[in-house]
Scaffold this motif. Structure first.
Motif, PDB file in Angstrom:
ATOM      1  N   LEU A 178       0.820  -1.210   0.000  1.00  0.00           N
ATOM      2  CA  LEU A 178       0.000   0.000   0.000  1.00  0.00           C
ATOM      3  C   LEU A 178       0.857   1.266   0.000  1.00  0.00           C
ATOM      4  O   LEU A 178       0.330   2.374  -0.148  1.00  0.00           O
ATOM      5  N   ARG A 180       2.541   2.857   2.356  1.00  0.00           N
ATOM      6  CA  ARG A 180       2.220   3.820   3.403  1.00  0.00           C
ATOM      7  C   ARG A 180       3.492   4.459   3.947  1.00  0.00           C
ATOM      8  O   ARG A 180       4.528   3.803   4.046  1.00  0.00           O
ATOM      9  N   LEU A 265      -3.853  -7.949  -3.412  1.00  0.00           N
ATOM     10  CA  LEU A 265      -3.404  -6.561  -3.228  1.00  0.00           C
ATOM     11  C   LEU A 265      -2.458  -6.150  -4.342  1.00  0.00           C
ATOM     12  O   LEU A 265      -2.510  -5.020  -4.841  1.00  0.00           O
TER      13      LEU A 265
END
Length: 268
Positions: A178, A180, A265
């Protein structure tokens, strides 16, 4: 502040908060203690016992489910994550904790700030003083050591079926995919036992047994503990071969489940 614990670690609470009161006198906020059914208080501290399993005390829930229930009971978005066996051994740099917490409130893109040099590996300097960017590709970029977190980030990463070790390992992989933004205190600035923002034992209990480092610390502060009930790490007998095999086999379903999710993902 959020202190993650379970009722079976109740013997840690008095030493934890005795040392907390001594070494963090400037702290005046709430402390959420993630109990399952028990209530704990300590003079002079505003402790909220979460009681995450008060409605179904006979039903055993996972480490992660306890965490999710507790996080959903907290009003604040930015929290300081600690665990009940992170026993303070010197004074906390309260001004720095407040500074970094305020930074996260003002910069929503910063999802986590690791406050120790013992948790993760950085890859480059950031635009912020004494903070480095945490490398994406490492086994434990999500760590349960002392850190400031956006509550929503933790809830995004955790899965109900995971234990603490699975959360760190597979949560790290999810956060990397992701992309982050996590930061870590610069290791030329913060160094274990030389300059710590939150000086504590890493960690007080290992595999259910006391870390020997707790003995002189507790003795110094007249904290009385019956260490024989848990024993010490160095005294732990080797686990039987079949028990080790069974433990690894029980991990397989969650490993497969996590790897399938990670593939999805990647496709996204």
């Amino acid at each position: 502040m959020f202190v993650n614990t379970t009722d079976s670690f109740e013997d840690c609470w008095i030493p934890f908060f005795t040392l907390f009161k001594k070494y963090w006198p400037d702290y005046t906020g709430k402390i959420y203690l993630n109990t399952e059914t028990k209530v704990f208080t300590f003079p002079g501290l505003d402790i909220v016992s979460v009681q995450n399993n008060i409605n179904t005390p006979n039903k055993k829930i996972t480490w992660s489910e306890c965490l999710i229930r507790a996080l959903n009971s907290i009003e604040n978005e930015v929290i300081l994550y600690m665990q009940e066996d992170y026993f303070l051994k010197d004074f906390v740099k309260n001004d720095l904790v407040k500074k970094y917490a305020q930074m996260m409130e003002e910069h929503s893109d910063i999802q986590c700030i690791h406050l120790t040099d013992q948790a993760v590996r950085a890859e480059s300097r950031s635009e912020y003083d004494h903070l480095d960017k945490v490398a994406l590709n490492q086994r434990y970029r999500v760590s349960c050591q002392a850190a400031l977190w956006h509550k929503s980030e933790l809830l995004d990463l955790v899965r109900k079926y995971e234990d603490a070790w699975e959360f760190e390992e597979f949560g790290s992989k999810r956060s990397a995919l992701l992309e982050r933004d996590y930061l870590e205190v610069n290791r030329e600035y913060v160094k274990l036992n030389h300059f710590d923002i939150i000086p504590y034992i890493f960690t007080g209990i290992i595999q259910g047994r006391w870390h020997e480092e707790t003995v002189p610390l507790f003795h110094k502060h007249d904290i009385v503990i019956d260490f024989t009930k848990r024993g010490f790490v160095n005294e732990a007998p080797s686990k039987p071969f079949m028990k080790r095999i069974k433990y690894k086999l029980n991990k397989i379903p969650n490993i497969v489940r996590n790897r399938m999710e990670l593939r999805l993902l990647k496709l996204k």
